[in-house]
Design a protein around this motif. Structure first.
Motif, PDB file in Angstrom:
ATOM      1  N   UNK A 141       0.833  -1.207   0.000  1.00  0.00           N
ATOM      2  CA  UNK A 141       0.000   0.000   0.000  1.00  0.00           C
ATOM      3  C   UNK A 141       0.864   1.253   0.000  1.00  0.00           C
ATOM      4  N   UNK A 142       1.905   1.260   0.814  1.00  0.00           N
ATOM      5  CA  UNK A 142       2.823   2.409   0.835  1.00  0.00           C
ATOM      6  C   UNK A 142       3.566   2.507  -0.492  1.00  0.00           C
ATOM      7  N   UNK A 143       3.967   1.377  -1.059  1.00  0.00           N
ATOM      8  CA  UNK A 143       4.650   1.394  -2.361  1.00  0.00           C
ATOM      9  C   UNK A 143       3.759   2.024  -3.433  1.00  0.00           C
ATOM     10  N   UNK A 144       2.490   1.676  -3.425  1.00  0.00           N
ATOM     11  CA  UNK A 144       1.569   2.261  -4.409  1.00  0.00           C
ATOM     12  C   UNK A 144       1.470   3.769  -4.223  1.00  0.00           C
ATOM     13  N   UNK A 145       1.409   4.211  -2.963  1.00  0.00           N
ATOM     14  CA  UNK A 145       1.332   5.648  -2.699  1.00  0.00           C
ATOM     15  C   UNK A 145       2.606   6.362  -3.172  1.00  0.00           C
ATOM     16  N   UNK A 146       3.750   5.718  -3.009  1.00  0.00           N
ATOM     17  CA  UNK A 146       5.007   6.326  -3.472  1.00  0.00           C
ATOM     18  C   UNK A 146       5.035   6.420  -4.994  1.00  0.00           C
ATOM     19  N   UNK A 147       4.615   5.364  -5.669  1.00  0.00           N
ATOM     20  CA  UNK A 147       4.603   5.374  -7.141  1.00  0.00           C
ATOM     21  C   UNK A 147       3.674   6.457  -7.665  1.00  0.00           C
ATOM     22  N   UNK A 148       2.593   6.723  -6.920  1.00  0.00           N
ATOM     23  CA  UNK A 148       1.632   7.751  -7.342  1.00  0.00           C
ATOM     24  C   UNK A 148       2.023   9.139  -6.841  1.00  0.00           C
ATOM     25  N   UNK A 149       3.228   9.264  -6.248  1.00  0.00           N
ATOM     26  CA  UNK A 149       3.722  10.548  -5.727  1.00  0.00           C
ATOM     27  C   UNK A 149       2.728  11.173  -4.747  1.00  0.00           C
ATOM     28  N   UNK A 150       2.283  10.372  -3.795  1.00  0.00           N
ATOM     29  CA  UNK A 150       1.305  10.832  -2.819  1.00  0.00           C
ATOM     30  C   UNK A 150       1.869  11.951  -1.959  1.00  0.00           C
ATOM     31  N   UNK A 151       0.987  12.807  -1.447  1.00  0.00           N
ATOM     32  CA  UNK A 151       1.397  13.909  -0.580  1.00  0.00           C
ATOM     33  C   UNK A 151       1.726  13.388   0.816  1.00  0.00           C
ATOM     34  N   UNK A 152       2.321  14.264   1.635  1.00  0.00           N
ATOM     35  CA  UNK A 152       2.659  13.892   3.004  1.00  0.00           C
ATOM     36  C   UNK A 152       1.408  13.513   3.783  1.00  0.00           C
ATOM     37  N   UNK A 153       0.311  14.251   3.588  1.00  0.00           N
ATOM     38  CA  UNK A 153      -0.930  13.954   4.294  1.00  0.00           C
ATOM     39  C   UNK A 153      -1.461  12.579   3.914  1.00  0.00           C
ATOM     40  N   UNK A 154      -1.407  12.256   2.628  1.00  0.00           N
ATOM     41  CA  UNK A 154      -1.880  10.947   2.173  1.00  0.00           C
ATOM     42  C   UNK A 154      -1.024   9.826   2.736  1.00  0.00           C
ATOM     43  N   UNK A 155       0.297  10.022   2.722  1.00  0.00           N
ATOM     44  CA  UNK A 155       1.198   9.010   3.275  1.00  0.00           C
ATOM     45  C   UNK A 155       0.930   8.794   4.763  1.00  0.00           C
ATOM     46  N   UNK A 156       0.651   9.888   5.484  1.00  0.00           N
ATOM     47  CA  UNK A 156       0.359   9.773   6.915  1.00  0.00           C
ATOM     48  C   UNK A 156      -0.926   8.998   7.141  1.00  0.00           C
ATOM     49  N   UNK A 157      -1.932   9.221   6.287  1.00  0.00           N
ATOM     50  CA  UNK A 157      -3.191   8.486   6.409  1.00  0.00           C
ATOM     51  C   UNK A 157      -2.987   7.004   6.129  1.00  0.00           C
ATOM     52  N   UNK A 158      -2.166   6.691   5.126  1.00  0.00           N
ATOM     53  CA  UNK A 158      -1.874   5.284   4.821  1.00  0.00           C
ATOM     54  C   UNK A 158      -1.179   4.615   5.998  1.00  0.00           C
ATOM     55  N   UNK A 159      -0.202   5.330   6.592  1.00  0.00           N
ATOM     56  CA  UNK A 159       0.523   4.776   7.742  1.00  0.00           C
ATOM     57  C   UNK A 159      -0.411   4.517   8.911  1.00  0.00           C
ATOM     58  N   UNK A 160      -1.337   5.453   9.147  1.00  0.00           N
ATOM     59  CA  UNK A 160      -2.281   5.291  10.250  1.00  0.00           C
ATOM     60  C   UNK A 160      -3.217   4.115  10.004  1.00  0.00           C
ATOM     61  N   UNK A 161      -3.648   3.971   8.758  1.00  0.00           N
ATOM     62  CA  UNK A 161      -4.562   2.877   8.417  1.00  0.00           C
ATOM     63  C   UNK A 161      -3.913   1.511   8.603  1.00  0.00           C
ATOM     64  N   UNK A 162      -2.594   1.422   8.431  1.00  0.00           N
ATOM     65  CA  UNK A 162      -1.933   0.126   8.617  1.00  0.00           C
ATOM     66  C   UNK A 162      -1.399  -0.056  10.044  1.00  0.00           C
ATOM     67  N   UNK A 163      -1.922   0.779  10.968  1.00  0.00           N
ATOM     68  CA  UNK A 163      -1.664   0.567  12.381  1.00  0.00           C
ATOM     69  C   UNK A 163      -0.386   1.155  12.925  1.00  0.00           C
ATOM     70  N   UNK A 164       0.143   2.177  12.291  1.00  0.00           N
ATOM     71  CA  UNK A 164       1.380   2.790  12.776  1.00  0.00           C
ATOM     72  C   UNK A 164       1.172   3.420  14.155  1.00  0.00           C
ATOM     73  N   UNK A 165       2.123   3.199  15.050  1.00  0.00           N
ATOM     74  CA  UNK A 165       2.143   3.842  16.361  1.00  0.00           C
ATOM     75  C   UNK A 165       3.005   5.090  16.240  1.00  0.00           C
ATOM     76  N   UNK A 166       2.416   6.276  16.489  1.00  0.00           N
ATOM     77  CA  UNK A 166       3.151   7.527  16.339  1.00  0.00           C
ATOM     78  C   UNK A 166       4.131   7.726  17.484  1.00  0.00           C
TER      79      UNK A 166
END
Length: 491
Positions: free
Chosen positions: A433-458
């Motif tokens: 999922x993160x790889x797809x976001x990188x290939x699509x040149x996702x913004x910082x906000x989008x990357x943060x949302x992806x990280x949160x959705x996959x259970x990242x502990x801040x």
């Protein structure tokens, strides 16, 4: 009671012990942990007395050793206690010159005792700051600056000059910043230090960073990672190729994390290479190269050479520019495991920083395995910490239940309620999922949302977990994480 002579004090300090008192029959000493037989034998031989040992906490011992060093440096405040012979020596490239030939000078005595105190108190940095009426001296201990006694104002300029001589800097140049390295020997142990000078309004400020200490090379299990984080880090370290990045501000423990990872990989079946500025912890089994700007030996040049040295693992002290980033990415794509650091505030910000440096998202998606953002927080003293009676409340997404935090109090076992530090971590595993976001040149906000959705502990959540366990305080978490907006959500 009899006065203890300087030879006994020096003998004890070689073993991180303190001579407390003596009478006709016995000598009483204090130390922490196992009692060295060689120390007892040496003291019995030197005094002919019975040796009584008291077990003190490490914090109390450090405080008293530092105070004793200060009293020896200023005998007029102690009723005439003599200053002992300094044992620190300086290293000049291929030769070592002893300071004993100048040990009677106040400048050398002050520098020796200050460095001794810094090492005994686990300081990471020593600051010498000139002002109109004083030379302020401060130690950074557990990430916080603490002021220690100042020398006579007349010694300010000679102290700066002496430190520059020890590091082979130009003592005549006072208008430009200078950087260098020096090595000191304390009780048969060598300590490397980095020196930086900076012209200020009232003279040159000097900062020493102590690079080599006994507790820097830690096993992975002692870094403070949660069980799931440790398992993730260990698993990705076992990868044959790819890139692991550790990010955070200066002093957040990035280098220790990298060295701990290298320690895990260090065996005779792997060729481990590093390029650093400077080499902070010499390690047997790792081919370490230090960059040298004076000879144009920069990160990129060393990396190109390392790739022809048949490496399995490459550690890059820091990715500072586009050229270094490009070489690191290519190395990770061509069968090498690359470990490095970046100065960013969060794991997701690391991804956008690399794309801003010109690394295409599809290349990052192909080589990046793990990004770790980290900070260091001070540990609460278990002897005097006190639980706060009122619970703190956070939004459910951050911390779902009321949090009963602990407070720093302060006692003879600690420094203002704290002793030592541990890490808090934010892991970003590069999933599909993160790889797809990188290939699509996702913004910082989008990357943060992806990280949160996959259970990242801040970082904040990691800090709150330690606060709930009484390992650290909420105030310390807020100080280190620096997220005032999130921290202000507590009520």
């Amino acid at each position: 009671m009899q006065e203890i002579n300087s030879e006994i004090h020096m003998l004890c300090q070689r073993y991180q012990a303190l001579a407390i008192s003596q009478d006709e029959q016995q000598l009483t000493i204090a130390l922490q942990g196992e009692v060295p037989t060689s120390l007892l034998n040496a003291l019995r031989f030197a005094t002919g007395k019975n040796i009584v040992v008291q077990q003190w906490s490490q914090a109390r011992l450090e405080q008293q050793l530092s105070r004793h060093s200060e009293l020896r440096r200023n005998p007029e405040h102690t009723g005439g206690m003599p200053a002992a012979e300094p044992v620190i020596s300086e290293s000049y490239s291929d030769r070592e010159a002893s300071l004993n030939d100048q040990s009677d000078t106040p400048v050398v005595q002050f520098i020796n005792q200050t460095l001794r105190s810094a090492i005994q108190r686990r300081a990471s940095d020593v600051h010498f700051e000139p002002y109109p009426q004083t030379l302020r001296v401060r130690l950074r201990i557990d990430g916080v600056l603490q002021t220690i006694s100042s020398p006579s104002l007349s010694l300010a300029a000679p102290i700066t000059a002496r430190l520059k001589i020890m590091a082979q800097l130009d003592i005549a140049e006072r208008r430009l910043p200078q950087d260098g390295q020096l090595s000191v020997q304390l009780d048969n142990t060598h300590f490397s230090m980095r020196i930086s000078t900076l012209p200020t309004l009232h003279g040159e400020k000097v900062v020493l960073r102590i690079l080599q200490t006994s507790n820097q090379e830690l096993p992975l299990e002692q870094l403070g990672m949660r069980e799931a984080e440790l398992a993730c880090f260990t698993r990705i370290l076992a990868s044959p190729q790819g890139m692991i990045l550790v990010t955070g501000p200066t002093g957040s423990g990035k280098t220790v994390t990298l060295y701990s990872g290298l320690r895990q990989l260090n065996n005779a079946q792997r060729n481990l290479c590093s390029v650093e500025d400077p080499i902070e912890i010499p390690v047997f089994g790792i081919n370490q190269t230090q960059i040298n700007s004076k000879t144009d030996l920069d990160f990129a040049r060393v990396l190109r050479a390392l790739l022809r040295q048949d490496p399995d693992v490459i550690m890059i002290g820091e990715i500072r520019d586009t050229e270094t980033a490009e070489i690191a990415v290519k190395a990770a794509q061509t069968g090498h495991l690359v470990l490095s650091t970046l100065h960013t505030n969060s794991s997701c910000e690391t991804l956008t920083r690399l794309t801003q440096m010109g690394i295409p998202g599809y290349q990052l998606a192909a080589c990046l395995k793990l990004v770790i953002a980290q900070r260091l927080v001070r540990r609460l003293c278990p002897h005097c910490r006190r639980q706060h009676p009122q619970a703190n409340h956070f939004p459910a997404a951050i911390w779902p239940t009321p949090l009963l935090a602990w407070q720093a109090v302060g006692c003879e076992q600690c420094f203002a309620g704290y002793y030592g530090r541990t890490g808090i971590y934010e892991f970003l595993t590069i999933t599909p999922t993160v790889q797809t976001a990188l290939i699509e040149n996702a913004t910082l906000l989008t990357l943060a949302e992806v990280a949160q959705q996959q259970g990242q502990v801040s970082l904040l959540q990691s800090g709150l977990a330690l606060a709930a366990q009484g390992i650290t305080s909420l105030e310390e978490v807020y100080r280190v994480v620096g997220s005032h907006a999130e921290a202000g959500l507590a009520t």
